[in-house]
Design a protein around this motif. Structure first.
Motif, PDB file in Angstrom:
ATOM      1  N   THR A 197     -18.714 -13.386  12.901  1.00  0.00           N
ATOM      2  CA  THR A 197     -19.671 -12.509  13.723  1.00  0.00           C
ATOM      3  C   THR A 197     -20.583 -11.797  12.553  1.00  0.00           C
ATOM      4  O   THR A 197     -20.213 -11.610  11.533  1.00  0.00           O
ATOM      5  CB  THR A 197     -19.024 -11.630  14.667  1.00  0.00           C
ATOM      6  N   PHE A 257     -21.125 -11.323   6.890  1.00  0.00           N
ATOM      7  CA  PHE A 257     -20.428 -11.578   7.998  1.00  0.00           C
ATOM      8  C   PHE A 257     -19.000 -11.288   7.928  1.00  0.00           C
ATOM      9  O   PHE A 257     -18.629 -11.156   7.391  1.00  0.00           O
ATOM     10  CB  PHE A 257     -20.635 -13.129   8.464  1.00  0.00           C
ATOM     11  N   ASP A 291     -12.575 -12.910  11.501  1.00  0.00           N
ATOM     12  CA  ASP A 291     -11.402 -12.498  12.067  1.00  0.00           C
ATOM     13  C   ASP A 291     -10.316 -13.443  11.859  1.00  0.00           C
ATOM     14  O   ASP A 291      -9.171 -13.292  12.370  1.00  0.00           O
ATOM     15  CB  ASP A 291     -11.223 -11.769  13.565  1.00  0.00           C
ATOM     16  N   ILE A 294     -13.120 -16.664  14.128  1.00  0.00           N
ATOM     17  CA  ILE A 294     -14.633 -16.579  14.408  1.00  0.00           C
ATOM     18  C   ILE A 294     -15.446 -15.352  13.552  1.00  0.00           C
ATOM     19  O   ILE A 294     -15.013 -14.616  13.000  1.00  0.00           O
ATOM     20  CB  ILE A 294     -14.599 -15.655  16.033  1.00  0.00           C
TER      21      ILE A 294
END
Length: 126
Positions: free
Chosen positions: A44, A36, A39, A42
Motif C-alpha cells: 500500500t 510503500f 503487510d 499487500i
C-alpha cells in the motif's frame, strides 16, 4: 521488466528493476517503490502527511473558529485583550501560526501543538 523490492520492518526500502531478482528481494507491481508499506501480502502507498500551513486567510481562520464552535469563546478572549490585539484580529488579512499572540490564544484554549496543526490544516481547506 520486473520490479523487485527489499522490505524491512514492513516498509519498502529499495527497489531493483535490473531484471534479475536480488537475494532477499520480492517481486512487486511496477508502481511499488521505496516508502510503500507491506503487510506480508499487500503493498500500500504510504499515507500522505498533511502540509501544515504557516498561515491562513482571515476568512479561513474565522470560518474554522465557527466550524469548531470556538468563535464566541475566541472573540470573548480577544475583547479582554488590549487594543493592539483587537485591532490585529479585526483587520488582519491573514493569521500566522507562529505569531506570539496567536500562540497565546491557542494556549488560552488549552490547545496542544497537534490540535493547532489540525486547526490550520482544516482552515486551509476552507
Amino acid at each position: 521488466m520486473s520490479n523487485f523490492v527489499l522490505v524491512e520492518n514492513g516498509i519498502v526500502v529499495q527497489s531493483d528493476r535490473s531484471g534479475a531478482q536480488p537475494e532477499g528481494f520480492i517481486e512487486a507491481d511496477d508502481a511499488v517503490c521505496p516508502g510503500f508499506l507491506f503487510d506480508g501480502q499487500i503493498f500500500t502507498a504510504p499515507p500522505i502527511e498533511p502540509v501544515i500551513p504557516d498561515r491562513v486567510s482571515a476568512r479561513q481562520f474565522k470560518l474554522q473558529l465557527l466550524n469548531a464552535g470556538l468563535l464566541t469563546e475566541v472573540e470573548n478572549w480577544i475583547a479582554a485583550q488590549g487594543p493592539a490585539v483587537q485591532i490585529a484580529y479585526e483587520n488582519s488579512g491573514s493569521f500566522v501560526r507562529a505569531d506570539p499572540t496567536m500562540q497565546a490564544g491557542f494556549a488560552a484554549l488549552d490547545f496542544t501543538g497537534a490540535q493547532v496543526d489540525a486547526f490550520f490544516v482544516a482552515a486551509a481547506g476552507l
